[in-house]
Design a protein around this motif. Structure first.
Motif, PDB file in Angstrom:
ATOM      1  N   SER A 249      16.686 -29.554 -15.232  1.00  0.00           N
ATOM      2  CA  SER A 249      15.470 -29.313 -15.085  1.00  0.00           C
ATOM      3  C   SER A 249      13.979 -29.671 -14.083  1.00  0.00           C
ATOM      4  O   SER A 249      13.170 -29.366 -14.173  1.00  0.00           O
ATOM      5  N   LYS A 250      14.686 -31.035 -14.379  1.00  0.00           N
ATOM      6  CA  LYS A 250      13.318 -31.394 -13.246  1.00  0.00           C
ATOM      7  C   LYS A 250      13.297 -30.735 -11.620  1.00  0.00           C
ATOM      8  O   LYS A 250      12.158 -30.228 -10.860  1.00  0.00           O
ATOM      9  N   HIS A 251      14.246 -30.521 -11.401  1.00  0.00           N
ATOM     10  CA  HIS A 251      14.698 -30.347  -9.773  1.00  0.00           C
ATOM     11  C   HIS A 251      13.831 -28.551 -10.088  1.00  0.00           C
ATOM     12  O   HIS A 251      13.703 -28.492  -8.940  1.00  0.00           O
ATOM     13  N   ARG A 252      14.172 -27.999 -11.044  1.00  0.00           N
ATOM     14  CA  ARG A 252      13.381 -26.519 -11.165  1.00  0.00           C
ATOM     15  C   ARG A 252      12.351 -26.574 -11.385  1.00  0.00           C
ATOM     16  O   ARG A 252      11.456 -26.268 -10.438  1.00  0.00           O
ATOM     17  N   SER A 253      12.298 -27.162 -12.088  1.00  0.00           N
ATOM     18  CA  SER A 253      10.718 -27.515 -12.467  1.00  0.00           C
ATOM     19  C   SER A 253      10.214 -27.802 -10.773  1.00  0.00           C
ATOM     20  O   SER A 253       8.671 -27.165 -10.553  1.00  0.00           O
ATOM     21  N   ARG A 254      10.389 -28.984 -10.294  1.00  0.00           N
ATOM     22  CA  ARG A 254      10.168 -29.285  -8.431  1.00  0.00           C
ATOM     23  C   ARG A 254       9.689 -27.750  -8.551  1.00  0.00           C
ATOM     24  O   ARG A 254       8.330 -27.881  -6.723  1.00  0.00           O
ATOM     25  N   GLN A 255      10.178 -27.110  -7.842  1.00  0.00           N
ATOM     26  CA  GLN A 255      10.785 -25.810  -6.835  1.00  0.00           C
ATOM     27  C   GLN A 255       9.319 -24.807  -7.247  1.00  0.00           C
ATOM     28  O   GLN A 255       9.355 -24.280  -6.595  1.00  0.00           O
ATOM     29  N   PHE A 256       9.389 -24.171  -8.859  1.00  0.00           N
ATOM     30  CA  PHE A 256       9.178 -24.460  -9.037  1.00  0.00           C
ATOM     31  C   PHE A 256       7.047 -23.826  -9.129  1.00  0.00           C
ATOM     32  O   PHE A 256       6.528 -23.398  -7.995  1.00  0.00           O
ATOM     33  N   TRP A 257       7.332 -25.529  -8.891  1.00  0.00           N
ATOM     34  CA  TRP A 257       5.522 -26.001  -8.261  1.00  0.00           C
ATOM     35  C   TRP A 257       5.339 -25.882  -6.695  1.00  0.00           C
ATOM     36  O   TRP A 257       4.703 -25.119  -6.701  1.00  0.00           O
TER      37      TRP A 257
ATOM     38  N   ALA B  95      18.826 -25.480  -2.870  1.00  0.00           N
ATOM     39  CA  ALA B  95      18.903 -25.489  -4.879  1.00  0.00           C
ATOM     40  C   ALA B  95      17.760 -24.471  -4.698  1.00  0.00           C
ATOM     41  O   ALA B  95      16.702 -25.524  -4.769  1.00  0.00           O
ATOM     42  N   GLY B  96      18.028 -23.637  -5.875  1.00  0.00           N
ATOM     43  CA  GLY B  96      17.176 -23.111  -6.420  1.00  0.00           C
ATOM     44  C   GLY B  96      16.324 -22.799  -5.999  1.00  0.00           C
ATOM     45  O   GLY B  96      14.803 -22.935  -6.508  1.00  0.00           O
ATOM     46  N   LEU B  97      16.294 -21.846  -5.032  1.00  0.00           N
ATOM     47  CA  LEU B  97      15.657 -21.286  -4.936  1.00  0.00           C
ATOM     48  C   LEU B  97      14.597 -19.855  -5.374  1.00  0.00           C
ATOM     49  O   LEU B  97      13.433 -19.567  -5.159  1.00  0.00           O
ATOM     50  N   ARG B  98      15.403 -19.646  -6.288  1.00  0.00           N
ATOM     51  CA  ARG B  98      14.796 -18.288  -7.129  1.00  0.00           C
ATOM     52  C   ARG B  98      13.975 -19.113  -8.713  1.00  0.00           C
ATOM     53  O   ARG B  98      13.253 -18.193  -7.924  1.00  0.00           O
ATOM     54  N   TRP B  99      13.671 -20.480  -8.256  1.00  0.00           N
ATOM     55  CA  TRP B  99      12.333 -21.400  -9.101  1.00  0.00           C
ATOM     56  C   TRP B  99      11.429 -21.070  -8.175  1.00  0.00           C
ATOM     57  O   TRP B  99      10.640 -20.917  -8.549  1.00  0.00           O
ATOM     58  N   PHE B 100      11.585 -21.303  -6.847  1.00  0.00           N
ATOM     59  CA  PHE B 100      10.650 -21.094  -6.064  1.00  0.00           C
ATOM     60  C   PHE B 100       9.841 -19.847  -6.108  1.00  0.00           C
ATOM     61  O   PHE B 100       8.752 -20.025  -5.732  1.00  0.00           O
ATOM     62  N   TYR B 101      10.819 -18.959  -5.864  1.00  0.00           N
ATOM     63  CA  TYR B 101      10.485 -17.739  -6.070  1.00  0.00           C
ATOM     64  C   TYR B 101       9.672 -16.916  -7.046  1.00  0.00           C
ATOM     65  O   TYR B 101       8.644 -16.871  -7.001  1.00  0.00           O
ATOM     66  N   LEU B 102      10.562 -17.606  -8.996  1.00  0.00           N
ATOM     67  CA  LEU B 102       9.603 -17.711  -9.819  1.00  0.00           C
ATOM     68  C   LEU B 102       8.287 -17.808  -9.661  1.00  0.00           C
ATOM     69  O   LEU B 102       6.988 -17.805  -9.979  1.00  0.00           O
ATOM     70  N   GLY B 103       7.671 -19.471  -9.436  1.00  0.00           N
ATOM     71  CA  GLY B 103       6.711 -19.969  -8.974  1.00  0.00           C
ATOM     72  C   GLY B 103       5.796 -18.893  -8.290  1.00  0.00           C
ATOM     73  O   GLY B 103       4.297 -19.020  -8.924  1.00  0.00           O
ATOM     74  N   SER B 104       6.301 -18.831  -6.840  1.00  0.00           N
ATOM     75  CA  SER B 104       4.785 -17.957  -6.148  1.00  0.00           C
ATOM     76  C   SER B 104       5.210 -16.062  -6.900  1.00  0.00           C
ATOM     77  O   SER B 104       3.647 -16.366  -6.412  1.00  0.00           O
ATOM     78  N   ALA B 105       5.843 -16.074  -7.399  1.00  0.00           N
ATOM     79  CA  ALA B 105       5.478 -14.412  -7.580  1.00  0.00           C
ATOM     80  C   ALA B 105       4.606 -15.015  -8.828  1.00  0.00           C
ATOM     81  O   ALA B 105       3.927 -14.150  -8.897  1.00  0.00           O
TER      82      ALA B 105
END
Lengths: 109, 234
Positions: free
Chosen positions: B3-11, B130-140
């Motif tokens: 979840s740490k990596h997800r959160s990092r990608q999101f931000w 990995a985790g592109l969808r979290w990056f996308y979600l943060g941006s979106a």
């Protein structure tokens, strides 16, 4: 009431093109040619947007040294070629724009 | 994935969309102000930003509404304007293959020029991350929130600072897109594709409802494809 109907229809026709390829991802086999063509999407679309946003100002083609948007785009392009860092291109482009604006204000005072 | 990596990608997604959000903000304000001056209801205006979430389409809809254009014509126009997004979605298909359908629905709804630019830049600089969808979600979500805020600001304050549209904040979008596209220009086909897109979009700028953008993009893609036939995919 008509306005909400319009919003509903707009939402539908906006969502379909956004979703359709996503929906099919992994389910259809894409031809290699199409896949290679799609690789050009970011370059093609973003460049077209850049060209219109920087050179078409106020609804008309605006060429000249007083088009600061175009000058900022050009500066940012040169910075991108040299440093290849997004952050640097943005800072240099914005810096160029702000300086030109300030010079114009200073010159008119 | 932790979840740490997800959160990092999101931000990271939020952070890398900042310049694009700055550039989009005045457009949202202008949209809100325009809707208000056309006598549109506040809830309808915000509803359009919240449910449709597509800048160019919203402007066109409001302008056509003001000239009493029939609803089917408005809807057809909006459809044409949004075909560009289909190119974006098709380009991202290769990443969407292992996303669950609900994720695809959610992320498709949020697909804009800004988020596509941020995501495609991320993919270009960090292929296979990995985790592109979290990056996308943060941006979106960042883009979405600011679009709503800017609509409200425009509707309530638009007339009090009518000059905002003249500040030229859209320059932030231009330089960000330049910074994203330029490093992608590697092979000769890439350069020619960009040159064709540039020239064609200037030649077609008077075409209605952004059809010039769509047409120029498709021509440029075809030219790029013709030039690199047989070569390795880049």
């Amino acid at each position: 009431m008509n306005e909400w109907l319009l919003i509903g229809l707009m939402a539908t026709v906006t969502f379909i093109p956004r979703y359709l390829p996503f929906a099919l991802a992994g389910k259809v086999r894409m031809s290699p040619t199409l896949a290679r063509g799609l690789d050009f999407v970011p370059i093609a679309v973003l460049t077209a947007i850049i060209a219109q946003a920087s050179l078409i100002r106020g609804g008309d083609l605006h060429l000249g040294l007083d088009n600061y948007h175009a000058l900022a785009a050009l500066t940012s392009f040169l910075a991108a070629l040299i440093w290849r860092r997004l952050f640097v291109s943005i800072v240099v482009g914005l810096g160029c724009f702000v300086i030109l604006r300030l010079l114009t204000i200073a010159a008119s005072v | 994935m932790s979840s740490k990596h997800r959160s990092r990608q999101f931000w990271l997604g939020v952070l890398e969309t900042v310049p694009l959000v700055v550039a989009a903000f005045p457009f949202g304000v202008v949209f809100g102000a325009l809707a208000q001056s056309h006598g549109m209801d506040f809830l309808v205006t915000l509803g359009m930003s919240a449910i449709v979430f597509a800048g160019a389409s919203q402007f066109i809809a409001i302008t056509l509404l003001a000239s009493a254009t029939a609803i089917p014509v408005i809807v057809a126009t909006v459809f044409v304007v949004n075909l560009r997004q289909m190119l974006y979605s098709a380009n991202l298909m290769q990443h969407a293959g292992n996303w669950p359908q609900p994720t695809r629905v959610l992320l498709a709804f949020f697909l804009t020029d800004e988020t596509f630019a941020a995501v495609t830049d991320r993919v270009n600089r960090h292929p296979g991350e990995a985790g592109l969808r979290w990056f996308y979600l943060g941006s979106a979500l960042f883009m979405y929130s600011f679009w709503q805020i800017s609509t409200v600001v425009g509707f309530s304050l638009g007339r009090r600072f009518p000059g905002l549209a003249d500040w030229g904040l859209d320059v932030a979008m231009i330089v960000a897109f330049v910074g994203i596209v330029t490093p992608m220009l590697r092979a000769r086909a890439d350069w020619v594709c960009a040159a064709v897109a540039f020239a064609a979009s200037i030649l077609t700028y008077e075409w209605p409802h952004q059809t010039g953008l769509l047409f120029s993009s498709i021509v440029a893609i075809c030219v790029g494809l013709l030039l690199n036939t047989g070569g390795p995919s880049t």
